[in-house]
Motif scaffolding. Structure first.
Motif, PDB file in Angstrom:
ATOM      1  N   MET A   1       0.810  -1.189   0.000  1.00 38.02           N
ATOM      2  CA  MET A   1       0.000   0.000   0.000  1.00 38.02           C
ATOM      3  C   MET A   1       0.860   1.262   0.000  1.00 38.02           C
ATOM      4  O   MET A   1       0.480   2.258  -0.562  1.00 38.02           O
ATOM      5  CB  MET A   1      -0.918  -0.048   1.227  1.00 38.02           C
ATOM      6  CG  MET A   1      -1.995   0.967   1.198  1.00 38.02           C
ATOM      7  SD  MET A   1      -3.146   0.559  -0.121  1.00 38.02           S
ATOM      8  CE  MET A   1      -4.382   1.737   0.177  1.00 38.02           C
ATOM      9  N   GLU A   2       2.019   1.189   0.649  1.00 39.59           N
ATOM     10  CA  GLU A   2       2.880   2.366   0.703  1.00 39.59           C
ATOM     11  C   GLU A   2       3.440   2.697  -0.670  1.00 39.59           C
ATOM     12  O   GLU A   2       3.621   3.863  -1.004  1.00 39.59           O
ATOM     13  CB  GLU A   2       4.012   2.151   1.697  1.00 39.59           C
ATOM     14  CG  GLU A   2       3.550   2.201   3.132  1.00 39.59           C
ATOM     15  CD  GLU A   2       4.716   2.083   4.088  1.00 39.59           C
ATOM     16  OE1 GLU A   2       5.838   2.411   3.687  1.00 39.59           O
ATOM     17  OE2 GLU A   2       4.486   1.672   5.220  1.00 39.59           O
ATOM     18  N   THR A   5       0.854   4.608  -2.613  1.00 36.99           N
ATOM     19  CA  THR A   5       0.768   6.001  -2.163  1.00 36.99           C
ATOM     20  C   THR A   5       1.928   6.818  -2.724  1.00 36.99           C
ATOM     21  O   THR A   5       1.751   7.977  -3.104  1.00 36.99           O
ATOM     22  CB  THR A   5       0.786   6.062  -0.615  1.00 36.99           C
ATOM     23  OG1 THR A   5      -0.240   5.216  -0.107  1.00 36.99           O
ATOM     24  CG2 THR A   5       0.544   7.465  -0.125  1.00 36.99           C
ATOM     25  N   VAL A   8       1.183   7.574  -6.378  1.00 39.58           N
ATOM     26  CA  VAL A   8       0.173   8.630  -6.488  1.00 39.58           C
ATOM     27  C   VAL A   8       0.805   9.989  -6.158  1.00 39.58           C
ATOM     28  O   VAL A   8       0.567  10.990  -6.848  1.00 39.58           O
ATOM     29  CB  VAL A   8      -1.036   8.339  -5.576  1.00 39.58           C
ATOM     30  CG1 VAL A   8      -1.972   9.539  -5.499  1.00 39.58           C
ATOM     31  CG2 VAL A   8      -1.785   7.121  -6.061  1.00 39.58           C
ATOM     32  N   GLY A   9       1.634  10.025  -5.149  1.00 43.70           N
ATOM     33  CA  GLY A   9       2.317  11.265  -4.782  1.00 43.70           C
ATOM     34  C   GLY A   9       3.249  11.740  -5.894  1.00 43.70           C
ATOM     35  O   GLY A   9       3.307  12.936  -6.202  1.00 43.70           O
TER      36      GLY A   9
END
Length: 77
Positions: A1-2, A5, A8-9
């Motif tokens: 999941m990290e 993220t 996306v960042g």
């Protein structure tokens, strides 16, 4: 999941850079478009001023005097 993220960042960061570049392009294009761009002529005049400086004119006078002296010296020989 990290990692999702982080991706996306990174995509948001890249999108932010692209949008900022497009905005700067639009602002610059708008400022130079048309005949009312005084800053362009001021920049051109500012860049050509060093060529018309007082020191350059005095060097031209010195070159002319040296050429005259050389001509006079050659005529005497």
């Amino acid at each position: 999941m990290e990692s999702g993220t982080a991706v996306v960042g990174a995509l948001l960061f890249i999108l932010l850079i692209v949008v900022a570049n497009f905005a700067m392009y639009a602002i610059a294009r708008r400022a130079t478009k048309g005949g009312n761009s005084r800053w362009m002529s001021a920049l051109k005049d500012g860049l050509s001023k060093p060529l018309d400086s007082k020191a350059n004119k005095s060097m031209d006078e010195l070159r002319q005097k040296v050429d005259e002296l050389k001509k006079n010296n050659n005529e005497e020989d």
